[in-house]
Structures are given as C-alpha cells and as structure tokens.
Design a protein around this motif. Structure first.
Motif, mmCIF file in Angstrom:
data_model
loop_
_atom_site.group_PDB
_atom_site.id
_atom_site.type_symbol
_atom_site.label_atom_id
_atom_site.label_comp_id
_atom_site.label_asym_id
_atom_site.label_seq_id
_atom_site.Cartn_x
_atom_site.Cartn_y
_atom_site.Cartn_z
ATOM 1 N N PHE A 115 -14.881 -26.701 32.232
ATOM 2 C CA PHE A 115 -13.990 -25.608 32.453
ATOM 3 C C PHE A 115 -12.958 -25.550 31.266
ATOM 4 O O PHE A 115 -12.591 -24.435 30.872
ATOM 5 C CB PHE A 115 -13.445 -25.506 33.775
ATOM 6 C CG PHE A 115 -12.906 -24.101 33.945
ATOM 7 C CD1 PHE A 115 -13.357 -23.172 34.266
ATOM 8 C CD2 PHE A 115 -11.466 -23.964 33.901
ATOM 9 C CE1 PHE A 115 -12.998 -21.630 34.664
ATOM 10 C CE2 PHE A 115 -10.840 -22.925 34.136
ATOM 11 C CZ PHE A 115 -11.712 -21.577 34.590
ATOM 12 N N ALA B 209 -14.081 -21.427 29.614
ATOM 13 C CA ALA B 209 -13.422 -21.067 30.978
ATOM 14 C C ALA B 209 -13.969 -19.588 31.404
ATOM 15 O O ALA B 209 -13.310 -18.578 30.762
ATOM 16 C CB ALA B 209 -11.918 -20.923 30.883
ATOM 17 N N ASN C 128 -8.135 -19.278 26.986
ATOM 18 C CA ASN C 128 -8.223 -20.681 27.864
ATOM 19 C C ASN C 128 -9.308 -21.413 27.470
ATOM 20 O O ASN C 128 -9.169 -22.650 27.975
ATOM 21 C CB ASN C 128 -7.701 -20.450 29.384
ATOM 22 C CG ASN C 128 -6.646 -19.543 29.523
ATOM 23 O OD1 ASN C 128 -5.637 -19.627 28.930
ATOM 24 N ND2 ASN C 128 -6.600 -18.824 31.017
ATOM 25 N N SER C 129 -10.007 -21.100 26.559
ATOM 26 C CA SER C 129 -11.258 -21.850 26.255
ATOM 27 C C SER C 129 -11.062 -22.609 24.981
ATOM 28 O O SER C 129 -11.065 -21.484 24.021
ATOM 29 C CB SER C 129 -12.498 -20.752 26.370
ATOM 30 O OG SER C 129 -12.729 -20.123 27.421
#
Length: 141
Positions: A89, A93, A99-100
């Motif tokens: 994750f 994400a 957020n990735s």
C-alpha cells in the motif's frame, strides 16, 4: 494405390498443411513493441486500463533484468504483474496518488527518481497515466 496407402497419404498432407498454417499464424503474431511505438501510443485522460496502458510501460521500462522484475526486485519491488505492483500500500495507495511512492518516483519527486539516469525515461503522458490509474483506484483492468 490401395485404400490404406491413400488414407496415410491424406493424413500426411493434412498434417503438413496444419503445421504450415500454424507456423504462418504463429510467426505473423508479433506482439512486441519497440520504445518509439510505446512512447507514441496515445493514452486516454481517464479510464486507464492496467493491462492496456500501464503494464506495457512497466514491461518495457521497469521490469527487465536488474530492475523491477521477479528475480531482482530492485528496491524490493516487482512490476511484472498487477498483484506484484499493488502488493504494498505504500508503493501504490489506490485512490491516493500523492501517497503512492510509485507515483512520486516516476514524477521525480523522491530522492531516487525512476527510472534512474541512463534508462529509458517515461513520457509525460505515461507518467500522467500512472498517476491517473492510481487515482482511479489502481484497478486490475
């Protein structure tokens, strides 16, 4: 010529024709794509398909020997399949491209941007497609 001999000759001819036909079909189905073809391939603004738009980029530019393949897993990451790509994750994400780590790396917003210097860079369109794919939920479609 007797009946048995004619039957064997017919089977032999059928077999040879089948092998020739199969060979023609097999060798005419070249699904490889070179870098310039991949880089010029249009990608839609939305409804990004993992199998059609994302995996071909990973295959050509990320998941080869010494990098993000199943054997080497550079940085602990394999990009050879949807399951491998989305296994962590923190890397992908779904729904959250900012957020990735994958998105941040291909956008050059990390200490180790990807791909590293000396390797085929992703086009702006390919980078946008990866961001959009993650934003759309990183689906296996």
């Amino acid at each position: 010529m007797n009946k048995k001999s004619k039957n064997m000759k017919s089977k032999l001819i059928s077999s040879v024709l089948f092998i020739i036909s199969a060979s023609i079909i097999f060798y005419s189905c070249d699904d490889t794509i070179n870098q310039s073809e991949l880089d010029s391939r249009p990608i839609p603004q939305s409804n990004i398909s993992y199998s059609e738009h994302i995996q071909p980029v990973f295959d050509a530019k990320c998941s080869y020997s010494g990098c993000h393949n199943d054997a080497d897993m550079a940085g602990g990451l394999s990009l050879t399949s949807h399951a491998n790509t989305t296994a962590n994750f923190l890397i992908v994400a779904p729904g959250y491209p900012d957020n990735s780590r994958l998105v941040l790396a291909v956008e050059g917003r990390t200490v180790n941007p990807m791909p590293p210097l000396g390797y085929w860079p992703l086009t702006d369109e390919q980078i946008r497609a990866i961001r959009t794919w993650v934003k759309e939920g990183a689906k296996n479609n």
